[in-house]
Design a protein around this motif. Structure first.
Motif, PDB file in Angstrom:
ATOM      1  N   UNK A 184      27.102 -62.258 141.720  1.00  0.00           N
ATOM      2  CA  UNK A 184      27.021 -63.069 142.918  1.00  0.00           C
ATOM      3  C   UNK A 184      25.687 -63.739 143.163  1.00  0.00           C
ATOM      4  N   UNK A 185      24.624 -63.376 142.415  1.00  0.00           N
ATOM      5  CA  UNK A 185      23.296 -63.988 142.540  1.00  0.00           C
ATOM      6  C   UNK A 185      22.697 -63.831 143.933  1.00  0.00           C
ATOM      7  N   UNK A 186      23.122 -62.834 144.700  1.00  0.00           N
ATOM      8  CA  UNK A 186      22.537 -62.597 146.008  1.00  0.00           C
ATOM      9  C   UNK A 186      21.173 -61.918 145.867  1.00  0.00           C
ATOM     10  N   UNK A 187      20.396 -61.908 146.959  1.00  0.00           N
ATOM     11  CA  UNK A 187      19.018 -61.432 146.930  1.00  0.00           C
ATOM     12  C   UNK A 187      18.891 -60.163 147.769  1.00  0.00           C
ATOM     13  N   UNK A 188      18.182 -59.165 147.218  1.00  0.00           N
ATOM     14  CA  UNK A 188      18.010 -57.878 147.892  1.00  0.00           C
ATOM     15  C   UNK A 188      16.561 -57.458 147.825  1.00  0.00           C
ATOM     16  N   UNK A 189      16.108 -56.804 148.898  1.00  0.00           N
ATOM     17  CA  UNK A 189      14.744 -56.318 149.015  1.00  0.00           C
ATOM     18  C   UNK A 189      14.771 -54.802 149.177  1.00  0.00           C
ATOM     19  N   UNK A 190      13.855 -54.099 148.492  1.00  0.00           N
ATOM     20  CA  UNK A 190      13.812 -52.632 148.564  1.00  0.00           C
ATOM     21  C   UNK A 190      12.368 -52.149 148.711  1.00  0.00           C
ATOM     22  N   UNK A 191      12.201 -51.015 149.393  1.00  0.00           N
ATOM     23  CA  UNK A 191      10.911 -50.332 149.429  1.00  0.00           C
ATOM     24  C   UNK A 191      11.035 -49.002 148.704  1.00  0.00           C
ATOM     25  N   UNK A 192       9.967 -48.645 147.960  1.00  0.00           N
ATOM     26  CA  UNK A 192       9.910 -47.416 147.183  1.00  0.00           C
ATOM     27  C   UNK A 192       8.607 -46.704 147.517  1.00  0.00           C
ATOM     28  N   UNK A 193       8.694 -45.491 148.014  1.00  0.00           N
ATOM     29  CA  UNK A 193       7.495 -44.740 148.374  1.00  0.00           C
ATOM     30  C   UNK A 193       6.930 -44.016 147.155  1.00  0.00           C
ATOM     31  N   UNK A 194       5.598 -44.032 147.046  1.00  0.00           N
ATOM     32  CA  UNK A 194       4.901 -43.345 145.957  1.00  0.00           C
ATOM     33  C   UNK A 194       3.913 -42.369 146.584  1.00  0.00           C
ATOM     34  N   UNK A 195       4.020 -41.105 146.214  1.00  0.00           N
ATOM     35  CA  UNK A 195       3.163 -40.095 146.831  1.00  0.00           C
ATOM     36  C   UNK A 195       1.722 -40.223 146.337  1.00  0.00           C
ATOM     37  N   UNK A 196       0.839 -39.424 146.927  1.00  0.00           N
ATOM     38  CA  UNK A 196      -0.593 -39.570 146.692  1.00  0.00           C
ATOM     39  C   UNK A 196      -0.970 -39.444 145.224  1.00  0.00           C
ATOM     40  N   UNK A 197      -0.383 -38.482 144.537  1.00  0.00           N
ATOM     41  CA  UNK A 197      -0.693 -38.273 143.122  1.00  0.00           C
ATOM     42  C   UNK A 197       0.135 -39.163 142.208  1.00  0.00           C
ATOM     43  N   UNK A 202      10.345 -42.721 145.391  1.00  0.00           N
ATOM     44  CA  UNK A 202      11.562 -42.527 146.177  1.00  0.00           C
ATOM     45  C   UNK A 202      12.012 -43.836 146.806  1.00  0.00           C
ATOM     46  N   UNK A 203      13.266 -44.217 146.604  1.00  0.00           N
ATOM     47  CA  UNK A 203      13.830 -45.393 147.264  1.00  0.00           C
ATOM     48  C   UNK A 203      13.976 -45.105 148.754  1.00  0.00           C
ATOM     49  N   UNK A 204      13.390 -45.961 149.596  1.00  0.00           N
ATOM     50  CA  UNK A 204      13.374 -45.723 151.039  1.00  0.00           C
ATOM     51  C   UNK A 204      14.362 -46.620 151.774  1.00  0.00           C
ATOM     52  N   UNK A 205      14.291 -47.935 151.543  1.00  0.00           N
ATOM     53  CA  UNK A 205      15.137 -48.856 152.305  1.00  0.00           C
ATOM     54  C   UNK A 205      15.614 -49.998 151.418  1.00  0.00           C
ATOM     55  N   UNK A 206      16.811 -50.501 151.723  1.00  0.00           N
ATOM     56  CA  UNK A 206      17.412 -51.629 151.012  1.00  0.00           C
ATOM     57  C   UNK A 206      17.965 -52.611 152.033  1.00  0.00           C
ATOM     58  N   UNK A 207      17.589 -53.885 151.920  1.00  0.00           N
ATOM     59  CA  UNK A 207      18.087 -54.912 152.831  1.00  0.00           C
ATOM     60  C   UNK A 207      18.459 -56.154 152.044  1.00  0.00           C
ATOM     61  N   UNK A 208      19.582 -56.762 152.407  1.00  0.00           N
ATOM     62  CA  UNK A 208      19.947 -58.029 151.793  1.00  0.00           C
ATOM     63  C   UNK A 208      19.149 -59.144 152.461  1.00  0.00           C
ATOM     64  N   UNK A 209      18.630 -60.048 151.648  1.00  0.00           N
ATOM     65  CA  UNK A 209      17.867 -61.185 152.151  1.00  0.00           C
ATOM     66  C   UNK A 209      18.860 -62.271 152.560  1.00  0.00           C
ATOM     67  N   UNK A 210      18.867 -62.611 153.852  1.00  0.00           N
ATOM     68  CA  UNK A 210      19.795 -63.592 154.400  1.00  0.00           C
ATOM     69  C   UNK A 210      19.042 -64.698 155.122  1.00  0.00           C
ATOM     70  N   UNK A 211      19.732 -65.802 155.367  1.00  0.00           N
ATOM     71  CA  UNK A 211      19.144 -66.916 156.089  1.00  0.00           C
ATOM     72  C   UNK A 211      18.776 -66.493 157.506  1.00  0.00           C
ATOM     73  N   UNK A 212      17.593 -66.879 157.970  1.00  0.00           N
ATOM     74  CA  UNK A 212      17.116 -66.448 159.273  1.00  0.00           C
ATOM     75  C   UNK A 212      17.959 -67.021 160.409  1.00  0.00           C
TER      76      UNK A 212
END
Length: 357
Positions: A184-197, A202-212
Motif C-alpha cells: 500500500x506504500x503508506x507511511x508509518x512512524x515508530x519510536x524505539x527506546x534504548x537503555x543507558x548501556x 524496545x518498540x514504544x509507539x507506532x503511528x500512521x503518518x496522515x494528512x494534517x
C-alpha cells in the motif's frame, strides 16, 4: 544513494563507486573550503549508510550490505590530515539484507542501524563502539528489535530530549524510524527506546503518518526523518515524504514516554531522493531532487511548539542522488551529490545562524 556523516573534526562520506565497491573519503572543513583526505576502498557493496559515533569527536560507523548480502559494520577515525583510518568491524551472520540507514546512539558510545531484514521487515540493532586508542575502534552488538510489517523504504534518527509540548520535564531517549510499507506504500512512524548501556531496544509507539487537514492516509515513494529542537526543552521529529502529488513535511512531538503526536505540516511540489539533517538549534535542512532533476536544499525552522516554517532555499545543478548532514554546534551543513556523469561533489554551507556569515 551516497551517505554522509559530519563529526566534530570533519566528516566521512561513503558510496558505491563505479566498480561496485565501497569508497570512503574523510573530510575536514575550513571557513571557506572542504579538505578531502586520501580515500579508502573496500570490497563489493550494495546499500551504504554512515553515522557519526556518539561520545567521540572524529569517528564514524559505515554500515553496508556487502557482497554476500549481509550487514557489515566498519568504524573509521578521521585524523588531522583528513584521512580515514579503518578500525575493527563486524559482519552479521544472516544474508538477505535490503536498505540500510544509521544514526548515532542516544545513550552511549555507539550507533544504531535500521534496515530491511531478510524477511523484508524492519530491524533495529544498537551497536557499541569501543575506542582502545586514538585510532583503534572495535564494534560490538548490544541489542536489537524488529517489527513484522514488510517495508520498502526506511530512515532513522536519534532522540535525546523527548518531551511533549505540554510537558515541562522528562527527557526520553531512543530513536525514531519512518517507513514506507511495501503493502500500500503508506507511511508509518515508530519510536524505539534504548537503555543507558544500549543492551535493550524496545518498540514504544507506532503511528500512521496522515494528512494534517483531512487525517487521511497517503502513499509515498520516498521517506526521510531527522530530529531537531532545543536540547534544553524538547526535540521534534521532522518527517519528509515524497508523495505522488508532491513533497510533504510534518513535525511530530515525542513525549517523555516516547509517544508520538503530529503537530504541523508543509506541502510543496514534486520531489525525490530525500535526505535531511539537523543543522542548527531548532533548525532542519532537507536535501532533495526536484521535479526538474536539480538539487535543492531547504531550511526549516521548528519553533518550541513544533510549528514548521520554511526559512530559505539554495539550489544547485542536476543530480541523480544526494545525502546531507549537519553539525548543529558549528551551524554547518554539507551535501554530497552524485551527478549524471557519476562524479561526487561535496557542497559546504554555513547555516542561517552560523558565525561564518
Amino acid at each position: 544513494m551516497p551517505a554522509l556523516a559530519l563529526t566534530e573534526l570533519g566528516g566521512v562520506a561513503a558510496y558505491r563507486n563505479s566498480a561496485g565497491n565501497l569508497a570512503v573519503n574523510a573530510m575536514q572543513f575550513t571557513s571557506t573550503d572542504v579538505l578531502l583526505g586520501v580515500g579508502e576502498e573496500e570490497g563489493a557493496v550494495g546499500e551504504v549508510a554512515v553515522s557519526r559515533i556518539s561520545g567521540t569527536t572524529g569517528h564514524a560507523l559505515v554500515a553496508v550490505r556487502n557482497g554476500a548480502d549481509k550487514l557489515q559494520l566498519i568504524p573509521y577515525y578521521v585524523n588531522s590530515l583528513a584521512d580515514a583510518i579503518r578500525g575493527v568491524g563486524r559482519t552479521e551472520s544472516t544474508a538477505g539484507v535490503g536498505q540500510i540507514e544509521a544514526t548515532y546512539s542516544p545513550t552511549h558510545d555507539g550507533a544504531v542501524v535500521a534496515f530491511q531484514n531478510s524477511t523484508g521487515a524492519l530491524s533495529v540493532i544498537n551497536y557499541g563502539v569501543t575506542l582502545t586508542a586514538t585510532e583503534e575502534l572495535t564494534v560490538d552488538r548490544r541489542s536489537s528489535a524488529s517489527h513484522s510489517a514488510a517495508v520498502g523504504d526506511v530512515d532513522v534518527a536519534t532522540v535525546v530530549m523527548g518531551r511533549g509540548v505540554s510537558e515541562s520535564s522528562g527527557a526520553w531517549k531512543g530513536v525514531v524510524t519512518v517507513e514506507q510499507r511495501s503493502s500500500g506504500d503508506t507511511v508509518w512512524l515508530r519510536t524505539w527506546q534504548i537503555d543507558t548501556a544500549g543492551t535493550s531496544v524496545t518498540l514504544v509507539d507506532t503511528q500512521q503518518v496522515k494528512d494534517l487537514a483531512t487525517n487521511t492516509a497517503f502513499t509515498a515513494a520516498d521517506v526521510d526523518v531527522t530530529v531537531t529542537g532545543n536540547l534544553g526543552s524538547r526535540e521534534f521529529a521532522v518527517v519528509s515524504v515524497a508523495t505522488p502529488s508532491g513533497l510533504r513535511v510534518q513535525t511530530w512531538q515525542i513525549s517523555s514516554a516516547g509517544l508520538l503526536g503530529r503537530v504541523d505540516q508543509w506541502d510543496a511540489g514534486a520531489a525525490s531522493e530525500l535526505s535531511s539533517a539537523r543543522a542548527g538549534a531548532q533548525d532542519a535542512a532537507l536535501g532533495l531532487r526536484t521535479g526538474a532533476g536539480v538539487m535543492s536544499l531547504i531550511s526549516f525552522q521548528v519553533d518550541s511548539d513544533g510549528g514548521l516554517g520554511r526559512a530559505g532555499t539554495v539550489d544547485a545543478g542536476a543530480v541523480s542522488a544526494l545525502a546531507v548532514d549537519g553539525r548543529s554546534g558549528a551551524q554547518r551543513l554539507a551535501a554530497l551529490a552524485l551527478d549524471g556523469d557519476g562524479e561526487i561533489t561535496v557542497f559546504h554551507h554555513p547555516t542561517n545562524y552560523s558565525s561564518l556569515y
